[in-house]
Design an enzyme around this catalytic site. Sequence first.
Site, mmCIF file in Angstrom:
data_model
loop_
_atom_site.group_PDB
_atom_site.id
_atom_site.type_symbol
_atom_site.label_atom_id
_atom_site.label_comp_id
_atom_site.label_asym_id
_atom_site.label_seq_id
_atom_site.Cartn_x
_atom_site.Cartn_y
_atom_site.Cartn_z
ATOM 1 N N GLU A 28 30.509 24.306 21.820
ATOM 2 C CA GLU A 28 30.760 25.793 21.428
ATOM 3 C C GLU A 28 30.632 26.736 22.631
ATOM 4 O OE1 GLU A 28 27.613 27.495 18.726
ATOM 5 O OE2 GLU A 28 29.383 26.977 17.188
ATOM 6 N N GLN A 47 37.623 42.138 23.944
ATOM 7 C CA GLN A 47 38.778 41.727 24.790
ATOM 8 C C GLN A 47 38.382 40.396 25.395
ATOM 9 O OE1 GLN A 47 40.030 45.133 26.868
ATOM 10 N NE2 GLN A 47 40.627 43.943 28.739
ATOM 11 N N ASN A 49 39.914 38.251 28.661
ATOM 12 C CA ASN A 49 40.746 38.287 29.662
ATOM 13 C C ASN A 49 40.728 36.756 30.595
ATOM 14 O OD1 ASN A 49 41.154 41.229 29.691
ATOM 15 N ND2 ASN A 49 39.251 41.477 30.619
ATOM 16 N N HIS A 62 33.737 44.844 41.086
ATOM 17 C CA HIS A 62 34.241 45.875 40.078
ATOM 18 C C HIS A 62 33.335 46.232 39.172
ATOM 19 C CE1 HIS A 62 38.091 43.601 41.082
ATOM 20 N NE2 HIS A 62 38.208 44.652 41.964
ATOM 21 N N LYS A 72 30.030 41.652 30.015
ATOM 22 C CA LYS A 72 31.060 40.350 30.348
ATOM 23 C C LYS A 72 30.195 39.128 30.084
ATOM 24 C CE LYS A 72 33.884 43.007 33.514
ATOM 25 N NZ LYS A 72 34.149 42.983 34.958
ATOM 26 N N HIS A 119 30.747 43.263 39.561
ATOM 27 C CA HIS A 119 31.148 41.764 39.105
ATOM 28 C C HIS A 119 32.017 41.405 39.968
ATOM 29 C CE1 HIS A 119 33.259 38.345 37.073
ATOM 30 N NE2 HIS A 119 31.880 37.897 37.151
ATOM 31 N N GLU A 143 37.301 52.916 36.327
ATOM 32 C CA GLU A 143 36.918 51.965 37.161
ATOM 33 C C GLU A 143 36.119 52.206 38.452
ATOM 34 O OE1 GLU A 143 40.715 48.718 37.627
ATOM 35 O OE2 GLU A 143 41.191 50.572 38.274
ATOM 36 N N LYS A 169 44.130 46.756 46.638
ATOM 37 C CA LYS A 169 43.220 47.629 45.979
ATOM 38 C C LYS A 169 41.605 47.282 46.235
ATOM 39 C CE LYS A 169 41.541 47.666 41.186
ATOM 40 N NZ LYS A 169 41.742 47.130 39.921
ATOM 41 N N ASP A 170 41.352 45.860 46.388
ATOM 42 C CA ASP A 170 39.751 45.739 46.838
ATOM 43 C C ASP A 170 39.619 46.170 48.328
ATOM 44 O OD1 ASP A 170 39.668 44.857 44.294
ATOM 45 O OD2 ASP A 170 39.384 42.859 44.452
#
Length: 180
Positions: A28, A47, A49, A62, A72, A119, A143, A169-170
């Site tokens: 589980e 949500q 992902n 991020h 998360k 993270h 963000e 971007k990073d």
Amino acid sequence: MEIQETGLKDCVIIKPRVFEDARGYFFESFNKKTFEDKTGMSGEFVQDNQSFSSYGVIRGLHAQSGEFAQAKLVRVIKGEVLDVTVDIRPGSPTYGQHISVKLSAENKLQLYVPRGFLHGFSVLSETAEFFYKCDNFYNKASEIGVMYNDKDLAIDWMIPFDKEAVSEKDLILNSFSSLK
């Protein structure tokens, strides 16, 4: 489900109870009631992902800020990653500290990353499929991020420099000191 402390307040490793036999295994991966009973934290996820990456990919660091902050619950479905979280909660006793945890399809560990944490992860296997649940919806305008190779954080991503694969971007994220 077994809960293991990480040294960062509210950030915990979750080890599921795995049932194995000649046919394979079953576990589980999430149970809201058990999660809340064992951690005392909310398990209201809205949500899911999933990402796929190759060896050397580093994603992060991020977070989302303000009313769009996200907790998360992360795990690896295929392969292995080094998962990294950094506490950026003002006034937290572990502010600015980070942990690194190897998550893999084999060990089936999950990491709960509370709101107020940066993270990221690096891919240690040939490929990896990474899955995570979020307790708030994504909002681009909220963000925030910190460079993966920030000198103050000094995170060892376990990837040789010449093998690192980081998004444009990073590469332009801010320094950790700019968050203060």
